[in-house]
Design a protein around this motif. Structure first.
Motif, short mmCIF file in Angstrom:
data_model
loop_
_atom_site.label_atom_id
_atom_site.label_comp_id
_atom_site.label_asym_id
_atom_site.label_seq_id
_atom_site.Cartn_x
_atom_site.Cartn_y
_atom_site.Cartn_z
N THR A 68 26.15 -7.62 1.32
CA THR A 68 25.95 -8.89 0.62
C THR A 68 26.79 -8.92 -0.65
N GLU A 69 27.43 -10.06 -0.92
CA GLU A 69 28.29 -10.21 -2.09
C GLU A 69 27.98 -11.53 -2.80
N ILE A 70 28.39 -11.59 -4.06
CA ILE A 70 28.35 -12.82 -4.82
C ILE A 70 29.79 -13.27 -5.04
N VAL A 71 30.12 -14.45 -4.56
CA VAL A 71 31.49 -14.97 -4.64
C VAL A 71 31.62 -15.80 -5.92
N LYS A 72 32.52 -15.38 -6.81
CA LYS A 72 32.79 -16.13 -8.02
C LYS A 72 33.75 -17.27 -7.70
N ALA A 115 41.18 -16.81 -2.66
CA ALA A 115 42.34 -16.34 -1.89
C ALA A 115 42.04 -14.97 -1.30
N GLU A 116 41.36 -14.11 -2.06
CA GLU A 116 40.98 -12.79 -1.55
C GLU A 116 40.02 -12.93 -0.38
N LEU A 117 39.13 -13.90 -0.48
CA LEU A 117 38.16 -14.14 0.59
C LEU A 117 38.90 -14.58 1.86
N ALA A 118 39.88 -15.47 1.67
CA ALA A 118 40.62 -15.99 2.82
C ALA A 118 41.50 -14.94 3.48
N SER A 119 41.85 -13.89 2.74
CA SER A 119 42.73 -12.86 3.29
C SER A 119 41.99 -11.84 4.16
N ARG A 120 40.71 -11.91 4.20
CA ARG A 120 39.93 -10.92 4.96
C ARG A 120 40.05 -11.17 6.46
N ASP A 121 39.86 -10.11 7.21
CA ASP A 121 39.90 -10.18 8.65
C ASP A 121 38.66 -9.48 9.21
N PRO A 122 37.70 -10.20 9.77
CA PRO A 122 37.75 -11.64 10.00
C PRO A 122 37.46 -12.44 8.73
N ARG A 123 38.00 -13.63 8.68
CA ARG A 123 37.79 -14.50 7.53
C ARG A 123 36.34 -14.98 7.53
N PRO A 124 35.68 -15.00 6.37
CA PRO A 124 34.29 -15.47 6.33
C PRO A 124 34.16 -16.92 6.80
N GLU A 125 32.97 -17.26 7.27
CA GLU A 125 32.66 -18.62 7.69
C GLU A 125 31.75 -19.27 6.65
N LEU A 126 31.55 -20.57 6.80
CA LEU A 126 30.75 -21.32 5.84
C LEU A 126 29.50 -21.87 6.51
N VAL A 127 28.36 -21.64 5.89
CA VAL A 127 27.10 -22.23 6.34
C VAL A 127 26.65 -23.23 5.28
N LEU A 128 26.59 -24.49 5.66
CA LEU A 128 26.10 -25.52 4.76
C LEU A 128 24.57 -25.56 4.80
N VAL A 129 23.95 -25.55 3.63
CA VAL A 129 22.50 -25.76 3.51
C VAL A 129 22.33 -27.18 2.97
N TRP A 130 22.13 -28.12 3.86
CA TRP A 130 22.10 -29.55 3.53
C TRP A 130 20.65 -29.98 3.38
N TYR A 131 20.30 -30.51 2.22
CA TYR A 131 18.89 -30.84 1.99
C TYR A 131 18.73 -32.14 1.23
#
Length: 262
Positions: free
Chosen positions: A74-78, A153-169
């Motif tokens: 688990t990470e915290i993305v700045k 940019a560092e996040l996008a360079s990862r393999d596999p690239r992370p995906e996005l989960v929207l929490v819509w409320y």
């Protein structure tokens, strides 16, 4: 296992699917509580103060609950601004508060809310495609290249690239109304979305009850009855003719008067 957790979440989070779902729900409820607390003391009919409390808490409470799970990786993305995002099982959780006209979130960024450059970068960093909305340049139209800030940019360079989960409320003056979550991508600069998975309704975690084994022998009415010795008169009392003591109390004047009134 919570039956309300969708299959896409089980594939994404594995054995942690139920606890991740519960953490997201608990974070929304904490956000609701913070907004209602501020509203109760704001002494204002406007929603500026509770809106700010909701906006900041939607990120921080989600981070708190995800970190509390202790899931490895688990990470915290700045983001280079005032809020940060939680990343767990290679997915970025992104809360969005918006009205929903229908039974599920629409396939467009909330109307009336600008699609900021930061939001575009977050989607770009978690999209499987490097160029996620411009396929062919339009003659005579200059479209500035979307440059990602270093953390994304560092996040996008990862393999596999992370995906996005929207929490819509949805949340109004009375509190949290409905909430969904699902994987999504941004299709263009106008805010059109593509839901990669179903938009799944979020619900409160199922309570856990300890069910006792009905075949056990430690019920309150199980076991042998205790042997209670019968008390009687002693030999001396019998010789003296003393009658046995009973449990009935003597009738008093107050008792008689009370019973006569009935």
């Amino acid at each position: 296992m919570d039956s309300s957790t969708p299959q896409w979440a089980r594939r994404q989070y594995g054995d942690d699917a139920d606890v991740v779902s519960g953490a997201v729900w608990d974070a929304l409820k904490d956000t609701e509580e913070a907004a209602l607390d501020v509203r109760s003391v704001a002494r204002s009919g406007h929603g500026f103060a509770p809106g700010s409390a909701r906006m900041t808490n939607q990120y921080e409470r989600l981070i708190d609950h995800i970190l509390a799970l202790g899931i490895e990786g688990t990470e915290i993305v700045k983001t280079g601004t005032w809020y940060r995002l939680a990343l767990v099982h290679n997915t970025v959780l992104f809360p969005v508060c918006a009205d929903v006209d229908g039974m599920e979130p629409p396939s467009h960024w909330p109307q009336g809310r600008g699609l900021s450059k930061l939001v575009q970068e977050i989607f770009a960093a978690t999209s499987p495609e490097a160029k996620f909305w411009i396929s062919d340049s339009i003659p005579g139209l200059e479209v500035p290249e979307l440059v990602l800030r270093p953390s994304l940019a560092e996040l996008a360079s990862r393999d596999p690239r992370p995906e996005l989960v929207l929490v819509w409320y949805e949340m109004d003056r009375s509190g949290l109304k409905r909430a969904w979550w699902g994987k999504a991508e941004l299709l263009d600069e106008t805010g059109n979305l593509r839901w990669v998975t179903e938009r799944s309704l979020l619900t409160a975690p199922a309570p856990l009850f300890a069910v006792r084994d009905q075949d056990t022998d430690d019920r309150f009415d199980s076991g042998d009855l205790p042997e209670v010795p019968m008390s009687g008169r002693s030999d001396e009392e019998r010789k003296l003719g003393i009658p046995p003591t009973t449990e009935a109390a003597d009738t008093t004047e107050e008792d008689s008067a009370e019973s006569d009134e009935g």
